[in-house]
Design a protein around this motif. Structure first.
Motif, short mmCIF file in Angstrom:
data_model
loop_
_atom_site.label_atom_id
_atom_site.label_comp_id
_atom_site.label_asym_id
_atom_site.label_seq_id
_atom_site.Cartn_x
_atom_site.Cartn_y
_atom_site.Cartn_z
N THR A 153 8.00 -6.34 9.83
CA THR A 153 8.62 -5.29 9.01
C THR A 153 10.14 -5.44 9.02
O THR A 153 10.79 -5.38 7.97
CB THR A 153 8.23 -3.90 9.53
OG1 THR A 153 6.80 -3.76 9.48
CG2 THR A 153 8.85 -2.80 8.68
N LEU A 158 7.21 -7.61 4.75
CA LEU A 158 6.30 -6.65 4.11
C LEU A 158 7.07 -5.71 3.18
O LEU A 158 6.65 -4.59 2.93
CB LEU A 158 5.57 -5.82 5.18
CG LEU A 158 4.75 -6.60 6.21
CD1 LEU A 158 4.21 -5.65 7.27
CD2 LEU A 158 3.62 -7.36 5.55
N ASP A 159 8.20 -6.18 2.68
CA ASP A 159 9.07 -5.32 1.87
C ASP A 159 8.38 -4.74 0.64
O ASP A 159 8.67 -3.62 0.22
CB ASP A 159 10.32 -6.09 1.42
CG ASP A 159 11.44 -5.96 2.45
OD1 ASP A 159 11.23 -5.25 3.44
OD2 ASP A 159 12.49 -6.58 2.26
N ASP A 160 7.45 -5.51 0.05
CA ASP A 160 6.82 -5.04 -1.17
C ASP A 160 5.93 -3.82 -0.93
O ASP A 160 5.53 -3.14 -1.87
CB ASP A 160 6.02 -6.16 -1.83
CG ASP A 160 4.98 -6.76 -0.89
OD1 ASP A 160 5.20 -6.72 0.33
OD2 ASP A 160 3.96 -7.27 -1.38
N VAL A 161 5.60 -3.53 0.33
CA VAL A 161 4.78 -2.36 0.65
C VAL A 161 5.64 -1.10 0.76
O VAL A 161 5.15 0.02 0.66
CB VAL A 161 4.00 -2.60 1.97
CG1 VAL A 161 3.10 -1.43 2.29
CG2 VAL A 161 3.17 -3.88 1.87
N ASN A 163 7.34 0.26 3.39
CA ASN A 163 6.92 1.06 4.54
C ASN A 163 7.86 2.22 4.84
O ASN A 163 7.42 3.32 5.19
CB ASN A 163 6.80 0.17 5.79
CG ASN A 163 5.61 -0.76 5.71
OD1 ASN A 163 4.53 -0.34 5.36
ND2 ASN A 163 5.82 -2.02 6.03
N TYR A 228 -4.11 -0.66 9.08
CA TYR A 228 -2.85 -1.27 8.67
C TYR A 228 -2.06 -1.72 9.90
O TYR A 228 -1.52 -2.82 9.96
CB TYR A 228 -2.05 -0.28 7.84
CG TYR A 228 -0.77 -0.84 7.26
CD1 TYR A 228 -0.63 -2.19 6.95
CD2 TYR A 228 0.31 -0.01 7.03
CE1 TYR A 228 0.54 -2.68 6.41
CE2 TYR A 228 1.49 -0.50 6.49
CZ TYR A 228 1.60 -1.84 6.19
OH TYR A 228 2.77 -2.33 5.66
N ASN A 286 -0.59 -11.65 4.40
CA ASN A 286 -1.28 -11.18 3.19
C ASN A 286 -2.25 -10.04 3.51
O ASN A 286 -2.37 -9.08 2.74
CB ASN A 286 -2.03 -12.34 2.54
CG ASN A 286 -1.09 -13.34 1.89
OD1 ASN A 286 0.04 -13.00 1.55
ND2 ASN A 286 -1.55 -14.58 1.72
N ARG A 289 -0.23 -6.91 4.00
CA ARG A 289 0.23 -6.38 2.71
C ARG A 289 -0.91 -5.68 1.98
O ARG A 289 -0.72 -4.59 1.40
CB ARG A 289 0.78 -7.52 1.86
CG ARG A 289 2.15 -8.00 2.29
CD ARG A 289 2.55 -9.24 1.53
NE ARG A 289 3.92 -9.66 1.84
CZ ARG A 289 4.41 -10.84 1.57
NH1 ARG A 289 3.65 -11.75 0.97
NH2 ARG A 289 5.66 -11.14 1.87
N ASP A 290 -2.09 -6.28 1.99
CA ASP A 290 -3.23 -5.67 1.31
C ASP A 290 -3.57 -4.31 1.93
O ASP A 290 -3.86 -3.34 1.22
CB ASP A 290 -4.45 -6.59 1.38
CG ASP A 290 -4.26 -7.84 0.52
OD1 ASP A 290 -3.38 -7.82 -0.38
OD2 ASP A 290 -4.98 -8.83 0.74
N ARG A 293 -0.93 -1.72 0.95
CA ARG A 293 -0.98 -1.24 -0.44
C ARG A 293 -2.01 -0.13 -0.63
O ARG A 293 -1.92 0.66 -1.57
CB ARG A 293 -1.30 -2.43 -1.38
CG ARG A 293 -0.13 -3.41 -1.51
CD ARG A 293 -0.37 -4.42 -2.62
NE ARG A 293 0.66 -5.44 -2.61
CZ ARG A 293 0.51 -6.66 -2.13
NH1 ARG A 293 -0.65 -7.02 -1.59
NH2 ARG A 293 1.51 -7.53 -2.17
#
Length: 299
Positions: A153, A158-161, A163, A228, A286, A289-290, A293
């Motif tokens: 983090t 994991l920026d696209d999540v 958090n 998660y 991955n 991230r899944d 999301r």
């Protein structure tokens, strides 16, 4: 309402609460009040201890007046009359300004009390939850802390999540629902203490089922957070393994210096491990991230 002793809960704050208020809880937790308590009133020295405050002011004024008279006698005996008069006037002005400052302070509100009063309703304390709700909230807090403090983090893997935005919102939403469940559970217990009747069962039956459905739904949310956190821990472990593998050249050099004609399979193993670890790290990231999301807030 209190949690069981083994639950190591922390207070939960709404996402918009300033960081200074969160730190204030660590220093002065006694200022914070439970959710079912009324909003704290504005508190000053006059409102909390008027007698002591008035007495302190009287003592201060007496000291100022007595000191000024003494200074006036000394100045009159040692300085020319005009100079002594001006000096006495200056001292009187200093005393008046100092007294005004002290008076203003006694009428002002303590910064800690003011912050807690303004943020009341935007935080929930451990005592706001019963043991069942507290256990679930503690799990959620631990999972969120695991994700936010993870190396993957902090490195932005994991920026696209998002958090930092999603998880505090999720935790606050969960805490609010758990608080309401706590209140309703306590109310049901109070109502059910009397004699049981068909009318009472007809009312409480659907309410109990609704509460059970809500509790199960929150448990599923907490399970998702736990999953998660597990994925993030796995990604962190793979990242640490990758960092350890960077020392591979040093081990190869060590073998070359101490075992020139040794078994080459160890060195070949480093290459195989590097390839496998790269795939493992990619899969772990991955998977994290899944899982993240699934917690995303609606647009």
């Amino acid at each position: 309402m209190t949690t069981s002793p083994e639950v190591a809960m922390e207070p939960v704050f709404a996402p918009g609460v300033p960081a200074g208020v969160r730190r204030l809880y660590e220093r002065r937790p006694e200022l914070f009040v439970a959710a079912d308590a009324p909003r704290p009133k504005r508190e000053t020295s006059w409102s909390s201890a008027p007698g002591n405050t008035f007495g302190t002011l009287l003592v201060w004024i007496a000291v100022c007046v007595g000191g000024w008279i003494l200074a006036l006698i000394v100045l009159a005996a040692t300085l020319p009359t005009a100079v002594a008069a001006w000096a006495a006037l200056v001292l009187a002005g200093v005393a008046v300004v100092a007294t005004g400052g002290i008076l203003a302070k006694t009428m002002g509100e303590d910064r800690g009390h003011k912050a807690v009063r303004r943020q009341h309703g935007k935080y929930l304390l451990p005592e706001d939850f019963d043991s069942e709700a507290g256990w679930l909230l503690e799990r959620a807090q631990r999972a969120v802390k695991t994700v936010l403090e993870a190396t993957v983090t902090k490195r932005g893997l994991l920026d696209d999540v998002k958090n930092e935005l999603v998880l505090p919102e999720q935790l606050w939403d969960i805490a609010q629902v758990l608080r309401e469940q706590t209140v309703l559970r306590a109310r049901q217990k109070d109502i059910a203490r009397g004699a049981k009747t068909a009318e009472l069962d007809a009312v409480l039956g659907p309410q109990r089922r609704a509460l059970a459905l809500s509790a199960e739904a929150i448990k599923r949310k907490v399970d998702l957070l736990d999953q998660y956190a597990d994925r993030v821990r796995s990604a962190d472990a793979a990242l640490r393994a990758e960092a350890a593998l960077e020392d591979g050249d040093r081990y190869i050099e060590l073998l070359a210096r101490t075992e020139p004609a040794g078994d080459t399979s160890v060195v070949e193993g480093f290459t195989d491990e590097a390839t496998a670890l790269k795939d493992t790290l990619t899969r772990s990231i991955n998977a994290a991230r899944d899982a993240g999301r699934t917690l995303a807030l609606p647009e």
